[in-house]
Write a protein that holds these residues in place. Structure first.
Motif, PDB file in Angstrom:
ATOM      1  N   UNK A 115     -34.899  57.550  34.745  1.00 46.55           N
ATOM      2  CA  UNK A 115     -32.980  57.843  34.334  1.00 46.55           C
ATOM      3  C   UNK A 115     -32.284  57.239  33.521  1.00 46.55           C
ATOM      4  N   UNK A 116     -33.133  55.839  33.058  1.00 45.17           N
ATOM      5  CA  UNK A 116     -32.390  55.729  31.465  1.00 45.17           C
ATOM      6  C   UNK A 116     -33.140  55.814  30.418  1.00 45.17           C
ATOM      7  N   UNK A 117     -34.278  56.018  30.877  1.00 44.95           N
ATOM      8  CA  UNK A 117     -35.041  56.467  29.312  1.00 44.95           C
ATOM      9  C   UNK A 117     -34.938  57.330  29.503  1.00 44.95           C
ATOM     10  N   UNK A 118     -34.802  58.743  30.268  1.00 44.02           N
ATOM     11  CA  UNK A 118     -33.766  60.320  30.084  1.00 44.02           C
ATOM     12  C   UNK A 118     -32.309  60.101  28.877  1.00 44.02           C
ATOM     13  N   UNK A 119     -31.449  59.299  29.534  1.00 46.58           N
ATOM     14  CA  UNK A 119     -30.270  59.154  29.072  1.00 46.58           C
ATOM     15  C   UNK A 119     -30.834  58.620  28.035  1.00 46.58           C
ATOM     16  N   UNK A 120     -31.520  57.285  27.293  1.00 35.95           N
ATOM     17  CA  UNK A 120     -31.599  56.906  26.250  1.00 35.95           C
ATOM     18  C   UNK A 120     -32.458  57.200  25.145  1.00 35.95           C
ATOM     19  N   UNK A 121     -33.136  59.086  25.376  1.00 36.60           N
ATOM     20  CA  UNK A 121     -33.549  59.813  24.863  1.00 36.60           C
ATOM     21  C   UNK A 121     -33.208  61.048  24.009  1.00 36.60           C
ATOM     22  N   UNK A 122     -31.664  60.927  24.520  1.00 33.16           N
ATOM     23  CA  UNK A 122     -30.624  61.867  24.301  1.00 33.16           C
ATOM     24  C   UNK A 122     -30.316  63.497  25.376  1.00 33.16           C
ATOM     25  N   UNK A 123     -30.223  62.593  26.369  1.00 34.56           N
ATOM     26  CA  UNK A 123     -30.128  63.713  27.695  1.00 34.56           C
ATOM     27  C   UNK A 123     -28.282  63.873  28.178  1.00 34.56           C
ATOM     28  N   UNK A 124     -27.754  64.760  27.680  1.00 39.41           N
ATOM     29  CA  UNK A 124     -27.043  64.891  28.192  1.00 39.41           C
ATOM     30  C   UNK A 124     -26.311  64.861  29.072  1.00 39.41           C
ATOM     31  N   UNK A 125     -25.663  64.186  29.685  1.00 40.05           N
ATOM     32  CA  UNK A 125     -25.095  64.005  31.502  1.00 40.05           C
ATOM     33  C   UNK A 125     -24.213  65.271  31.730  1.00 40.05           C
ATOM     34  N   UNK A 126     -23.053  64.557  30.744  1.00 40.80           N
ATOM     35  CA  UNK A 126     -21.821  65.676  30.549  1.00 40.80           C
ATOM     36  C   UNK A 126     -22.001  67.334  30.474  1.00 40.80           C
ATOM     37  N   UNK A 127     -23.252  67.563  29.697  1.00 35.25           N
ATOM     38  CA  UNK A 127     -22.918  68.837  29.207  1.00 35.25           C
ATOM     39  C   UNK A 127     -24.048  69.690  30.326  1.00 35.25           C
ATOM     40  N   UNK A 128     -24.782  68.494  30.873  1.00 35.76           N
ATOM     41  CA  UNK A 128     -26.263  68.798  31.261  1.00 35.76           C
ATOM     42  C   UNK A 128     -25.840  67.788  32.536  1.00 35.76           C
ATOM     43  N   UNK A 129     -26.769  68.514  34.095  1.00 28.92           N
ATOM     44  CA  UNK A 129     -26.849  67.105  34.767  1.00 28.92           C
ATOM     45  C   UNK A 129     -28.109  66.541  35.281  1.00 28.92           C
ATOM     46  N   UNK A 130     -27.790  65.344  35.296  1.00 29.96           N
ATOM     47  CA  UNK A 130     -28.851  64.945  35.254  1.00 29.96           C
ATOM     48  C   UNK A 130     -28.716  64.044  37.084  1.00 29.96           C
ATOM     49  N   UNK A 174     -22.723  61.141  39.548  1.00 27.52           N
ATOM     50  CA  UNK A 174     -21.555  62.293  39.273  1.00 27.52           C
ATOM     51  C   UNK A 174     -22.607  63.461  39.356  1.00 27.52           C
ATOM     52  N   UNK A 175     -23.848  63.603  38.591  1.00 24.01           N
ATOM     53  CA  UNK A 175     -25.083  64.408  38.464  1.00 24.01           C
ATOM     54  C   UNK A 175     -25.152  64.651  39.883  1.00 24.01           C
ATOM     55  N   UNK A 176     -25.749  63.899  41.300  1.00 26.03           N
ATOM     56  CA  UNK A 176     -26.054  64.774  42.640  1.00 26.03           C
ATOM     57  C   UNK A 176     -24.462  65.502  42.901  1.00 26.03           C
ATOM     58  N   UNK A 177     -23.374  64.919  42.794  1.00 24.91           N
ATOM     59  CA  UNK A 177     -22.395  65.974  42.740  1.00 24.91           C
ATOM     60  C   UNK A 177     -22.255  66.819  42.935  1.00 24.91           C
ATOM     61  N   UNK A 178     -22.590  67.296  41.781  1.00 25.42           N
ATOM     62  CA  UNK A 178     -22.737  68.759  40.695  1.00 25.42           C
ATOM     63  C   UNK A 178     -23.567  69.849  41.048  1.00 25.42           C
ATOM     64  N   UNK A 179     -24.697  69.124  41.974  1.00 23.10           N
ATOM     65  CA  UNK A 179     -25.953  69.751  42.330  1.00 23.10           C
ATOM     66  C   UNK A 179     -25.992  70.351  43.174  1.00 23.10           C
ATOM     67  N   UNK A 180     -24.656  68.837  44.348  1.00 24.05           N
ATOM     68  CA  UNK A 180     -24.704  69.494  45.976  1.00 24.05           C
ATOM     69  C   UNK A 180     -23.841  70.767  45.379  1.00 24.05           C
ATOM     70  N   UNK A 181     -23.011  70.954  45.424  1.00 25.56           N
ATOM     71  CA  UNK A 181     -22.213  71.914  45.611  1.00 25.56           C
ATOM     72  C   UNK A 181     -22.818  73.512  45.167  1.00 25.56           C
ATOM     73  N   UNK A 182     -23.533  73.385  44.265  1.00 32.88           N
ATOM     74  CA  UNK A 182     -24.563  74.734  43.924  1.00 32.88           C
ATOM     75  C   UNK A 182     -25.656  74.792  45.302  1.00 32.88           C
TER      76      UNK A 182
END
Ligand code: ADP
Ligand code: TRP
Length: 323
Positions: free
Chosen positions: A64-79, A300-308
């Motif tokens: 997960x650190x590598x994905x965020x470091x490579x620019x995955x935007x966890x605000x716009x998207x969901x990790x 936070x990502x898990x919360x968004x995912x759980x709602x769906x």
């Protein structure tokens, strides 16, 4: 807006091949305004092979650190981490009761191992059902995968389609997206860079260790003075895929002219990786040093995912007569 979803194996720190061939393309897709991307670390799937808790925790953290470091935007998207949303296992159970046995027995991922059945666990056998739940539990439209995973996405489509046929519209039918123009980065021994060959370059290593790995790339014994063939040299093959064209054609000329040793080329490659990925290296180091911050993003990502998935599960439970 279409929802792109992909699951990431959590089998160790992503290497340069993973970064260029999987993470960066997905990050580019996820940044497009017409897409909403879900990416999750498939740690439940990792239990089919990895049994140790420490290894699993470390892998989830570093991936997960590598994905965020490579620019995955966890605000716009969901990790998120797959196991942080255990609802997916409930859906997997429902789906498994609609999965014909031969569908799983014919899956390549199982068939490849079916000659050594005593080494196969049931999790490995039902792996595609959990993967189907990962996909259709989140109403995913597009699933970017490597060719080897196409059959699994096909199984998800089949299960969603036959359920819809039997009970009426319940699931979104996903579509696989296979990138055909992906480049394959060679490893330090010239074979495809892969964890299973032990020939990887981990760009997140501390400087000294990174240098050691790059300096150990296999080369032949042509002397420094002699001209060299860049097309048969592992160092050049990696440099060519990593650095811009202008830099690699300059290096090509130096090879052909002679008076340029493999040590020089390795040093240039090392310096390039260090500078080009300096931001990624720094962000990764911070996340690994302060895992609380990483933990917050993932929760936070898990919360968004759980709602769906909760909504999807409501539809399924209602349909099947569960409260
Ligand atoms: P590994 O072979 O190291 O176990 P994985 O199979 O976990 O790597 O690959 C994860 C993702 O990274 C896949 O989408 C795959 O296409 C991509 N990938 C892996 N190795 C390379 C490589 N050498 N060059 C380009 N992409 C790669
Ligand atoms: N099986 C995938 C792989 O080995 C990982 C994965 C798990 C996945 N669940 C998924 C990929 C859902 C896409 C969608 O790479």
């Amino acid at each position: 807006m279409s929802r792109i979803l992909t699951g990431i194996q959590s089998t160790g720190v992503p290497h340069l091949g993973n970064v260029l061939g999987a993470i960066q393309p997905m990050v580019r897709l996820s940044n497009q305004p017409e897409h909403e991307a879900f990416a999750f670390i498939a740690d439940l799937h990792s239990l089919t092979s990895i049994k140790g808790a420490t290894e699993r925790i470390q892998n989830v953290q570093s991936v997960s650190a590598a994905w965020l470091a490579c620019g995955f935007d966890a605000e716009k998207n969901t990790l998120y981490c797959q196991s942080d949303v255990p609802e997916v296992t409930e859906l997997a159970w429902y789906l498994s009761c609609f999965t014909p046995f031969p569908m799983l027995a014919n899956a390549h991922s199982f068939k490849d191992k079916s000659e050594r059945l005593n080494e196969v666990n049931a999790g490995l056998f039902t792996y595609p059902v959990l993967m189907a739940a990962d996909i259709i539990g989140y109403d995913a439209n597009i699933v970017p995968v490597g060719k080897d995973q196409l059959q699994h996405v096909e199984i998800a489509r089949d299960l969603a389609g036959s359920f819809n046929h039997k009970y009426g519209n319940t699931f979104v039918i996903p579509e696989a997206s296979v990138q055909t123009d992906v480049m394959i980065l060679p490893g330090t021994d010239g074979r495809k860079m892969s964890k299973s060959y032990g020939n990887t370059i981990n760009i997140f290593l501390p400087e000294k260790e990174l240098k050691k790995v790059v300096m150990a790339i296999q080369t032949d014994s042509t002397s420094l003075e002699e001209p060299k063939n860049p097309d048969t040299c592992n160092v050049f093959q990696i440099f060519k895929l990593v650095a811009p064209e202008s830099m690699s054609s300059e290096m090509r000329n130096k090879y052909l002219q002679g008076g340029y040793g493999y040590g020089h080329a390795k040093t240039e490659l090392f310096e390039y990786i260090k500078h080009h990925f300096s931001k990624e290296r720094e962000i990764y180091r911070e996340f690994m040093e302060y895992p609380d911050q990483l933990e917050n993003i993932m929760l936070k990502g898990a919360e968004k995912a759980r709602d769906i998935i909760t909504d999807v599960l409501k539809r399924v439970r209602h349909t099947l007569g569960f409260r």
